[in-house]
Design a protein around this motif. Structure first.
Motif: not given
Length: 162
Positions: A20, A92, A136
């Motif tokens: 991320v 994300v 995600r």
């Protein structure tokens, strides 16, 4: 449901947190969703800053997104996908609550530290975040849609669809 900061997420799910952070680091500008006074969504460009175990949101003085967050701290932050639709690392999103730094115990020192570290244009609003969800979504082996979901106090859930 409990909220938590970036450091706690990093500790609980280091592999996902690394992905991320890398996705957010790939581009400077991202999309922040806040709630307007009437409850409808507002999207705005924003630079996200991961520093000292926190996800910080800085914004221009008096901006509408800052007013939105002061009234209702809920937000969603979508990483810039870059060119095309197959972003390396996937898509994300971080959801949570953002609380303005200012007026509370230790806030003056925190904001002064941030100014020294980042040198943002003055005056500005600074928000510290508490995460409620990190998601995600990516394609794996050109065959599976993979969705990873993390929430405070829970392990990362991974869903695969063909």
């Amino acid at each position: 449901m409990t909220d938590t900061n970036w450091a706690a997420f990093l500790s609980a799910a280091p592999e996902l947190a690394g992905i991320v952070e890398e996705r957010f680091g790939a581009h400077r500008h991202h999309v922040l969703a806040t709630l307007r006074k009437d409850g409808s969504p507002r999207t705005s460009g924003l630079e996200a800053d991961f520093r000292a175990g926190e996800l910080w949101l800085g914004m221009m003085d008096g901006s509408l997104k800052a007013r939105d967050l002061r009234r209702d701290p809920r937000f969603a932050l979508q990483a810039n996908p870059g060119e095309g639709t197959g972003a390396v690392g996937g898509d994300v999103r971080i959801a949570g609550r953002a609380y303005e730094v200012g007026g509370g115990p230790g806030d003056g020192e925190t904001k002064a530290w941030y100014v020294k570290e980042v040198e943002p244009p003055q005056p500005f609003h600074l928000f510290r975040t508490e995460l409620t969800e990190v998601v995600r979504t990516c394609v794996e082996d050109d065959a599976y849609l993979v969705v990873q979901v993390w929430k405070p106090g829970e392990a990362v859930r991974t869903l695969r669809r063909t």
